[in-house]
Motif scaffolding. Sequence first.
Motif, PDB file in Angstrom:
ATOM      1  N   GLN A   9      88.975 -37.780  89.146  1.00 23.22           N
ATOM      2  CA  GLN A   9      88.960 -39.206  89.475  1.00 23.22           C
ATOM      3  C   GLN A   9      89.676 -39.446  90.809  1.00 23.22           C
ATOM      4  O   GLN A   9      89.173 -40.185  91.663  1.00 23.22           O
ATOM      5  N   ALA A  10      90.819 -38.811  91.009  1.00 23.11           N
ATOM      6  CA  ALA A  10      91.561 -38.960  92.270  1.00 23.11           C
ATOM      7  C   ALA A  10      90.744 -38.430  93.447  1.00 23.11           C
ATOM      8  O   ALA A  10      90.726 -39.042  94.529  1.00 23.11           O
ATOM      9  N   ALA A  11      90.032 -37.323  93.261  1.00 23.14           N
ATOM     10  CA  ALA A  11      89.187 -36.769  94.335  1.00 23.14           C
ATOM     11  C   ALA A  11      88.039 -37.717  94.662  1.00 23.14           C
ATOM     12  O   ALA A  11      87.686 -37.908  95.830  1.00 23.14           O
ATOM     13  N   VAL A  40      86.286 -46.422  90.423  1.00 22.48           N
ATOM     14  CA  VAL A  40      85.946 -45.136  89.804  1.00 22.48           C
ATOM     15  C   VAL A  40      86.554 -45.146  88.409  1.00 22.48           C
ATOM     16  O   VAL A  40      87.774 -45.184  88.265  1.00 22.48           O
ATOM     17  N   GLU A  41      85.698 -45.150  87.402  1.00 21.04           N
ATOM     18  CA  GLU A  41      86.168 -45.220  86.024  1.00 21.04           C
ATOM     19  C   GLU A  41      86.708 -43.875  85.546  1.00 21.04           C
ATOM     20  O   GLU A  41      86.392 -42.826  86.112  1.00 21.04           O
ATOM     21  N   ASP A  42      87.509 -43.922  84.473  1.00 17.57           N
ATOM     22  CA  ASP A  42      87.968 -42.681  83.845  1.00 17.57           C
ATOM     23  C   ASP A  42      86.737 -41.900  83.388  1.00 17.57           C
ATOM     24  O   ASP A  42      85.842 -42.461  82.749  1.00 17.57           O
ATOM     25  N   PRO A  43      86.680 -40.612  83.688  1.00 16.91           N
ATOM     26  CA  PRO A  43      85.495 -39.837  83.310  1.00 16.91           C
ATOM     27  C   PRO A  43      85.463 -39.501  81.817  1.00 16.91           C
ATOM     28  O   PRO A  43      86.494 -39.477  81.145  1.00 16.91           O
ATOM     29  N   GLU A  57      83.569 -30.313  81.733  1.00 17.64           N
ATOM     30  CA  GLU A  57      82.437 -30.997  82.330  1.00 17.64           C
ATOM     31  C   GLU A  57      82.758 -32.473  82.240  1.00 17.64           C
ATOM     32  O   GLU A  57      83.106 -32.969  81.163  1.00 17.64           O
ATOM     33  N   LEU A  58      82.667 -33.169  83.361  1.00 18.88           N
ATOM     34  CA  LEU A  58      83.039 -34.583  83.408  1.00 18.88           C
ATOM     35  C   LEU A  58      81.847 -35.416  83.844  1.00 18.88           C
ATOM     36  O   LEU A  58      81.115 -35.036  84.753  1.00 18.88           O
ATOM     37  N   VAL A 122      80.431 -33.522  87.065  1.00 16.57           N
ATOM     38  CA  VAL A 122      81.313 -32.620  87.806  1.00 16.57           C
ATOM     39  C   VAL A 122      81.796 -31.549  86.830  1.00 16.57           C
ATOM     40  O   VAL A 122      82.285 -31.868  85.742  1.00 16.57           O
ATOM     41  N   ARG A 123      81.670 -30.283  87.207  1.00 15.96           N
ATOM     42  CA  ARG A 123      82.155 -29.184  86.395  1.00 15.96           C
ATOM     43  C   ARG A 123      83.314 -28.519  87.113  1.00 15.96           C
ATOM     44  O   ARG A 123      83.216 -28.210  88.297  1.00 15.96           O
TER      45      ARG A 123
END
Length: 127
Positions: A9-11, A40-43, A57-58, A122-123
């Motif tokens: 999330q920070a990236a 950007v929501e929490d994944p 995996e997000l 995102v993995r």
Amino acid sequence: MMGAGEAVQAAAVAALRSVPGIGAVYDRAPRRAAYPYAVVEDPIESDWGHKDGAGRELRLAAILRDGGERAARLRGLADAAEAVLGALGAELAGWRIVTSHFLRRRTVPEGEGWAVVIEVRVRVLAS
């Protein structure tokens, strides 16, 4: 070590801040913000580990919002945002991004403006 979701999330927040035209990028919905802005929501996280290490995996969602009668400006910003989110690749705090892949995008009317939701997968593997 920072959790995978927090690190990714920070990236994503940092990547979206590099997009010209987006006024501000938040990791939580702001009480007040000037258009256009992104959240950007929490994944959503699931296991992507292997025999010898941890992995996640997000599913990450970024929401861009803008005012106005037409979504033309917002669609242009969404094109740029989609490109930077699909190109995430870096060493994070304790995690390494293996892939970042665009999943879907939707533009919808919202109040007196528009919202575009961009979802990416995102993995990551533990460093």
